[in-house]
Design an enzyme around this catalytic site. Sequence first.
Site, PDB file in Angstrom:
ATOM      1  N   ASP A 284       0.927  -1.263   0.046  1.00  0.00           N
ATOM      2  CA  ASP A 284      -0.021   0.122  -0.106  1.00  0.00           C
ATOM      3  C   ASP A 284       0.876   1.208  -0.034  1.00  0.00           C
ATOM      4  O   ASP A 284       2.118   1.003   0.021  1.00  0.00           O
ATOM      5  CB  ASP A 284      -1.005  -0.248   1.309  1.00  0.00           C
ATOM      6  CG  ASP A 284      -2.223   0.903   0.822  1.00  0.00           C
ATOM      7  OD1 ASP A 284      -2.262   1.506   0.006  1.00  0.00           O
ATOM      8  OD2 ASP A 284      -3.016   0.957   1.701  1.00  0.00           O
TER       9      ASP A 284
HETATM   10  C1  BGC Z   1      -4.939   3.206   0.337  1.00  0.00           C
HETATM   11  C2  BGC Z   1      -5.322   2.304  -0.657  1.00  0.00           C
HETATM   12  C3  BGC Z   1      -5.100   2.700  -2.038  1.00  0.00           C
HETATM   13  C4  BGC Z   1      -3.788   3.414  -2.302  1.00  0.00           C
HETATM   14  C5  BGC Z   1      -3.666   4.089  -3.712  1.00  0.00           C
HETATM   15  C6  BGC Z   1      -3.787   4.103   0.029  1.00  0.00           C
HETATM   16  O1  BGC Z   1      -3.767   5.130   1.002  1.00  0.00           O
HETATM   17  O2  BGC Z   1      -4.887   2.688   1.622  1.00  0.00           O
HETATM   18  O3  BGC Z   1      -6.557   1.739  -0.558  1.00  0.00           O
HETATM   19  O4  BGC Z   1      -5.648   1.899  -3.160  1.00  0.00           O
HETATM   20  O5  BGC Z   1      -3.541   4.527  -1.152  1.00  0.00           O
HETATM   21  O6  BGC Z   1      -4.411   5.195  -3.587  1.00  0.00           O
END
Ligand code: BGC
Length: 758
Positions: A284
């Site tokens: 993530d």
């Molecule tokens: C979130 C994810 C997301 C990613 C990309 C993160 O902060 O937890 O769910 O897909 O950002 O935007």
Amino acid sequence: MKKQLLLILTVSLSAVAFAQTSKELKKHQFVSGLMAKLTLEEKLGQLNLPASSDFVTGAVSSSDIAEKVKAGKVGGVFNIRSVTKIKELQEFAVKNTRLHIPLLFGMDVIHGYRTIFPIPLGMSATWDMSLIEKSARIAASEASADGIQWTFSPMVDLTRDPRWGRVSEGNGEDAFLSSAIAKAMVHGYQGDDLSAPNTILSCVKHYALYGAAEGGRDYNTTDMSRVRMYNEYFPPYKAAVDAGVASVMVSFNEIDGVPASGNKWLVDDVLRKQWKFGGFVVSDYTGIPEMTNHGVGDYQTVNALSLNAGVDMDMVGEGFLTTLKKSMTEGKVTLAQINKACERILVAKYDLGLFDDPYRYCNEQRSATEVFTSANRAEARKIAAQSFVLLKNNNVLPIAAGKTIALVGPLANAKENMTGTWSVGADNTKSITLLKGLTDAVGTNGKVLYAKGSNLEDDAEMQNRQTMFGKDIPRDNRSAEELIKEALAVSANADVIVAAIGEGAESSGESASKSLIDIPEAQKRLLKALVATGKPVALVLFNGRPLTLNWEKENVPAILDVWFAGSEAGDAIADALLGKVNPSGKLSMSFPQSVGQIPLYYNHKNTGRPLTGKWFSKFQSNYIDVSNEPLYPFGYGLSYTQFEYGDIQLSSKQLKGNQKLTVSVNVKNTGSVTGKEVVQLYIRDVVGSITRPVQELKGFNKIELAAGESKNVSFEVTPELLKFYNGDLKYDWEAGDFEIMVGPNSKEVKKVKINWTK
Ligand code: BGC
């Protein structure tokens, strides 16, 4: 004749198998050929996933993307919202890099791309897998028309804590329902052929247990037994893997003290070895360097930890790019591990067909004609109306033709707010407000009057926090008293009041945890004033999580939960309010009476001292100040008609081995309009080698019945459905007594007992 048929069948089956093998072989040859040409630096480049600064979904964004692309230091980029820009960057990558490897373009296409569907919690309330799959299909076809090849969805983090803002992005509290949704969404996005120009890679997230953050505070610690993980929290991720999901995103939280981004047991053992996941794993957003804050090592160490765990791609962290070479030289990671990660990413690009045509997803013509089309919007309107949950109705809804309606509340005319959280591809200025939807629908057949009535929050700063990312709800500078006065004056001329009240779009979502989940005071004051008029009031509730609605349940004549229903919400809500659509949604998450009851979920254990008598009972498991009951239980939702359930019919009460049990029930629409009902099957395994939940959802069937019509609904139960992970994490079923329950929600069930021997 039969023999001939069998021969033809065998020959054609083996032809299919041969074609598949030769396809795999070709892919393998291509990817290993390419791997042989790549330098170590270029391989590390493939593992790097920077974020575009188009719009930012995390704490930092990446810099100098073009330069890095040119230097072969980028494998993919995410969150660019323009086919022209994507095409440009793709061309730049293909032309300027030594081996002309195309980039992978990702985006958070969570509940629609430009045509926005309800937030996932709302989608899950449809209990309709074909609609859910269709929404993902439309999202994929729109996103792919705009150059996107990969979405970070579905999010299947099971959750039992409505304080956690991200409940809005998931499917609620039940593993069985969420697993079915995971499967439908993966198939909706990926279709049957990833190289088709209108299918995209899906990414199940956030693996794992992210929804169990302590205290409902986002990014917080999780800690649970393995038995609970395997039986309750893991199944939806596994369902996505079984459905062929192409990628998995690891979560921010720790598991057994090791952050998921560096957890070898989680990624290598469970995901790859036990579940046989063959795709690639992405971290993530800055999840890898954040492991330093978790306290498991410095920047270089945590990056090595992550690769060792089996993570292939580094989202925004840039540490794979900058530290793995050193770690390799120092023997902390191996070239074989880097190769494997790189190979997996190249395979994904191959499967998408990018090596055949890097611009396969950059078709400006498609972008101009296939995005936010009236056909897609019509589907979104239909789907949105299916997500609404009628929580209460004392003869207020549907509103008859010819009435004067006072539409009041800060969410009645809040265009930007309609799409809800995580609608990064949307053009919020194009959403239909409730004011527009209702006014259009009523036309000359009645009248719609409007007053704002209150701000979202009394405190401007509190309001700002819940209306960010372009989800603005302009503040009204008049005093609360003046706003209410105006609302009452408008209501005085109406036959019925519709109160559009609840949360702002960004009150839920990432980093939007709350300690109190009441309707904000400013709006509650307004609602009380409206109810005090004595006129019929329907509360149209906007929310990204279960709320505590005790006063509302007691005092407001009708409550329709509409979540954040997307770009077409206004029309869809009007359809439901005026009875063009009969609400049929059912809650996928319990609504508590009080925050103090959390975690509150229907499939809990019995304990040694269950409450058997009336609340309150001393020395039984209950609270002094609030009963154990939810305000609205899992599976709950009313309709404009009524359904009557007959007694449960069983094919047998005594079963053995691999026999099948048929459970059926007659359901009758006893009201006066057509309606849909979600018939739910729950099972309790009465005695186990480990304790078992008091009930578990094991089947559901959404049916439509005309007024007066009945249908026989049946479910097939096999021992497979009774399996669970025991204390040794062995997956099997145990002989004994089972309670079979069928009903319209988890609380109002009919029950019979059966016995099943091995
Ligand atoms: C979130 C994810 C997301 C990613 C990309 C993160 O902060 O937890 O769910 O897909 O950002 O935007």
